[in-house]
Design a protein around this motif. Sequence first.
Motif, PDB file in Angstrom:
ATOM      1  N   ARG A  10     -52.167   1.788 -28.495  1.00 60.17           N
ATOM      2  CA  ARG A  10     -51.447   3.057 -28.541  1.00 60.17           C
ATOM      3  C   ARG A  10     -51.742   3.878 -29.789  1.00 60.17           C
ATOM      4  NH1 ARG A  10     -45.460   1.467 -26.555  1.00 60.17           N
ATOM      5  NH2 ARG A  10     -45.342   3.723 -26.315  1.00 60.17           N
ATOM      6  N   GLY A  11     -52.393   3.288 -30.772  1.00 59.90           N
ATOM      7  CA  GLY A  11     -52.738   4.043 -31.956  1.00 59.90           C
ATOM      8  C   GLY A  11     -51.523   4.340 -32.829  1.00 59.90           C
ATOM      9  N   GLY A  12     -51.783   4.879 -34.027  1.00 59.97           N
ATOM     10  CA  GLY A  12     -50.702   5.241 -34.930  1.00 59.97           C
ATOM     11  C   GLY A  12     -49.869   4.024 -35.315  1.00 59.97           C
ATOM     12  N   PRO A  13     -48.582   4.233 -35.596  1.00 59.88           N
ATOM     13  CA  PRO A  13     -47.714   3.121 -36.012  1.00 59.88           C
ATOM     14  C   PRO A  13     -47.548   2.053 -34.928  1.00 59.88           C
ATOM     15  CG  PRO A  13     -46.685   5.251 -36.505  1.00 59.88           C
ATOM     16  CD  PRO A  13     -47.875   5.526 -35.635  1.00 59.88           C
ATOM     17  N   LEU A  14     -47.747   2.437 -33.658  1.00 57.19           N
ATOM     18  CA  LEU A  14     -47.522   1.487 -32.563  1.00 57.19           C
ATOM     19  C   LEU A  14     -48.677   0.507 -32.388  1.00 57.19           C
ATOM     20  CD1 LEU A  14     -45.922   3.874 -29.915  1.00 57.19           C
ATOM     21  CD2 LEU A  14     -44.780   2.126 -31.284  1.00 57.19           C
ATOM     22  N   LEU A  66     -37.222  -9.229 -26.820  1.00 58.71           N
ATOM     23  CA  LEU A  66     -37.438  -9.682 -28.194  1.00 58.71           C
ATOM     24  C   LEU A  66     -38.865  -9.328 -28.582  1.00 58.71           C
ATOM     25  CD1 LEU A  66     -35.823 -13.226 -27.859  1.00 58.71           C
ATOM     26  CD2 LEU A  66     -34.852 -11.292 -29.124  1.00 58.71           C
ATOM     27  N   ALA A  67     -39.033  -8.678 -29.734  1.00 59.32           N
ATOM     28  CA  ALA A  67     -40.369  -8.210 -30.124  1.00 59.32           C
ATOM     29  C   ALA A  67     -40.608  -8.416 -31.612  1.00 59.32           C
ATOM     30  CB  ALA A  67     -40.534  -6.732 -29.781  1.00 59.32           C
ATOM     31  N   SER A  68     -41.807  -8.837 -31.947  1.00 60.83           N
ATOM     32  CA  SER A  68     -42.188  -8.964 -33.351  1.00 60.83           C
ATOM     33  C   SER A  68     -42.812  -7.658 -33.828  1.00 60.83           C
ATOM     34  CB  SER A  68     -43.192 -10.104 -33.528  1.00 60.83           C
ATOM     35  OG  SER A  68     -44.494  -9.685 -33.138  1.00 60.83           O
ATOM     36  N   PRO A  69     -42.791  -7.408 -35.148  1.00 61.11           N
ATOM     37  CA  PRO A  69     -43.438  -6.197 -35.669  1.00 61.11           C
ATOM     38  C   PRO A  69     -44.942  -6.181 -35.465  1.00 61.11           C
ATOM     39  CG  PRO A  69     -41.940  -7.157 -37.299  1.00 61.11           C
ATOM     40  CD  PRO A  69     -42.121  -8.171 -36.210  1.00 61.11           C
ATOM     41  N   HIS A  70     -45.529  -7.323 -35.055  1.00 62.28           N
ATOM     42  CA  HIS A  70     -46.972  -7.408 -34.833  1.00 62.28           C
ATOM     43  C   HIS A  70     -47.385  -6.848 -33.478  1.00 62.28           C
ATOM     44  CE1 HIS A  70     -47.093  -9.729 -38.443  1.00 62.28           C
ATOM     45  NE2 HIS A  70     -46.442 -10.750 -37.916  1.00 62.28           N
ATOM     46  N   ALA A 179     -37.228  -2.753 -28.112  1.00 62.17           N
ATOM     47  CA  ALA A 179     -37.245  -3.872 -29.047  1.00 62.17           C
ATOM     48  C   ALA A 179     -38.331  -3.703 -30.111  1.00 62.17           C
ATOM     49  CB  ALA A 179     -37.443  -5.180 -28.292  1.00 62.17           C
ATOM     50  N   TYR A 180     -39.540  -3.354 -29.681  1.00 61.58           N
ATOM     51  CA  TYR A 180     -40.672  -3.253 -30.605  1.00 61.58           C
ATOM     52  C   TYR A 180     -40.453  -2.158 -31.649  1.00 61.58           C
ATOM     53  CZ  TYR A 180     -45.549  -2.463 -32.089  1.00 61.58           C
ATOM     54  OH  TYR A 180     -46.696  -2.293 -32.810  1.00 61.58           O
ATOM     55  N   ILE A 181     -40.025  -1.000 -31.219  1.00 64.82           N
ATOM     56  CA  ILE A 181     -39.812   0.093 -32.170  1.00 64.82           C
ATOM     57  C   ILE A 181     -38.659  -0.228 -33.106  1.00 64.82           C
ATOM     58  CG2 ILE A 181     -39.133   2.530 -32.357  1.00 64.82           C
ATOM     59  CD1 ILE A 181     -40.866   3.065 -29.893  1.00 64.82           C
ATOM     60  N   GLY A 182     -37.646  -0.960 -32.609  1.00 68.05           N
ATOM     61  CA  GLY A 182     -36.582  -1.408 -33.494  1.00 68.05           C
ATOM     62  C   GLY A 182     -37.114  -2.251 -34.636  1.00 68.05           C
ATOM     63  N   ALA A 183     -38.057  -3.165 -34.333  1.00 65.00           N
ATOM     64  CA  ALA A 183     -38.660  -4.010 -35.368  1.00 65.00           C
ATOM     65  C   ALA A 183     -39.468  -3.177 -36.361  1.00 65.00           C
ATOM     66  CB  ALA A 183     -39.543  -5.074 -34.718  1.00 65.00           C
ATOM     67  N   LEU A 184     -40.201  -2.176 -35.862  1.00 66.83           N
ATOM     68  CA  LEU A 184     -40.993  -1.322 -36.745  1.00 66.83           C
ATOM     69  C   LEU A 184     -40.105  -0.477 -37.655  1.00 66.83           C
ATOM     70  CD1 LEU A 184     -43.814  -0.056 -34.326  1.00 66.83           C
ATOM     71  CD2 LEU A 184     -43.936  -1.902 -36.003  1.00 66.83           C
ATOM     72  N   VAL A 185     -39.015   0.041 -37.110  1.00 64.70           N
ATOM     73  CA  VAL A 185     -38.077   0.828 -37.915  1.00 64.70           C
ATOM     74  C   VAL A 185     -37.480  -0.053 -39.011  1.00 64.70           C
ATOM     75  CG1 VAL A 185     -35.856   2.021 -37.895  1.00 64.70           C
ATOM     76  CG2 VAL A 185     -37.555   2.520 -36.132  1.00 64.70           C
ATOM     77  N   PHE A 186     -37.116  -1.278 -38.654  1.00 69.95           N
ATOM     78  CA  PHE A 186     -36.574  -2.198 -39.653  1.00 69.95           C
ATOM     79  C   PHE A 186     -37.564  -2.391 -40.799  1.00 69.95           C
ATOM     80  CE2 PHE A 186     -36.377  -6.421 -41.490  1.00 69.95           C
ATOM     81  CZ  PHE A 186     -35.045  -6.514 -41.884  1.00 69.95           C
ATOM     82  N   GLU A 187     -38.816  -2.667 -40.466  1.00 71.97           N
ATOM     83  CA  GLU A 187     -39.819  -2.883 -41.514  1.00 71.97           C
ATOM     84  C   GLU A 187     -39.963  -1.671 -42.427  1.00 71.97           C
ATOM     85  OE1 GLU A 187     -43.625  -4.353 -40.125  1.00 71.97           O
ATOM     86  OE2 GLU A 187     -42.915  -6.315 -40.774  1.00 71.97           O
ATOM     87  N   GLU A 188     -39.930  -0.475 -41.830  1.00 68.00           N
ATOM     88  CA  GLU A 188     -40.077   0.746 -42.625  1.00 68.00           C
ATOM     89  C   GLU A 188     -38.876   0.932 -43.559  1.00 68.00           C
ATOM     90  OE1 GLU A 188     -42.251   4.034 -43.917  1.00 68.00           O
ATOM     91  OE2 GLU A 188     -42.826   2.354 -42.611  1.00 68.00           O
ATOM     92  N   ILE A 189     -37.677   0.718 -43.053  1.00 69.66           N
ATOM     93  CA  ILE A 189     -36.486   0.840 -43.895  1.00 69.66           C
ATOM     94  C   ILE A 189     -36.484  -0.236 -44.968  1.00 69.66           C
ATOM     95  CG2 ILE A 189     -33.967   0.674 -43.923  1.00 69.66           C
ATOM     96  CD1 ILE A 189     -33.904   1.900 -41.156  1.00 69.66           C
TER      97      ILE A 189
END
Length: 213
Positions: A10-14, A66-70, A179-189
Motif C-alpha cells: 500500500r505504500g506510505g506509512p501502511l 489483532l495486528a502487529s505494527p509490522h 487493528a493495523y492502523i491502531g498499532a501504527l498510531v500507537f507507535e507514532e504517539i
Amino acid sequence: MGEQRMIFNRGGPLGRQEIRVISTAAGCRRIVNRLYQDCQDCNVLGFDCEWETYQGHRQPVSVLQLASPHGFCAVIRLSKINNLPWELQSLLMDRSIFKVGVATSADASKLLQDYGLEVRGCCDLRFLAERIGLTQRSLAGLAEETLSIIMVKDWRVSSSHWDAAYLSEEQIRYAADDAYIGALVFEEIFRYLGHHDANRMTVWLDKPYPHHN
C-alpha cells in the motif's frame, strides 16, 4: 471454510500488509504463534472487534482483529470456531503485550461477556492522544492527525453481515485496517511520549476512557 490470506502493498506509512482470516481452532493456534513472533521486538498489537446489531440488539462479537505494527493482521472469526484454543486466551491475558485501539476496554468487556475471553493490557489511544495534545479522538481522526492516513469508514461495510459464511474483501480490509492502523498510531504517539511517560504506560492499561457529556 478454510483460511484466507491476502497481501497488499500500500505504500506510505501502511507499507506491506498481510492479512490472515482464521475460522478454525488449529488456524487460531498457528496465528497466535505468529503474533507472538511479531511481538518479539515490540510488545504491541492493534486490537478491535466487529459485531452485528439486530433489531436494536447487539449480537455476540463475530470477528476479533489483532495486528502487529509490522503489517501482519489476524482476522479471527470467533463465531465460526467451536472451541477457542487456550493459546488465544493466553495471548489476550498477557498484560505485557499492549492491546491498543479506541474503546479497547469496551471491546474487552464484550469478549468477556460473549466468550469468556479475558483481555488484559488494553490501552485506549485517546488517553495517549490527550497526553501529547492531539485534538482528535476517533481512530480515523488520530490516523489523519498523526500519520496523514485517510481511513474510509463506509457504514455499509461497518454494519454489514459479519457472521456470513464468507467475508468479502471489503469486510476483510475494513476489519484489518482498524487493528493495523491502531498499532501504527500507537507507535507514532509513543515516539512523542519519550522514555519517562513510556515507563508509566501501566497508568493507562485496562482503564476505560471516560464518556463526556
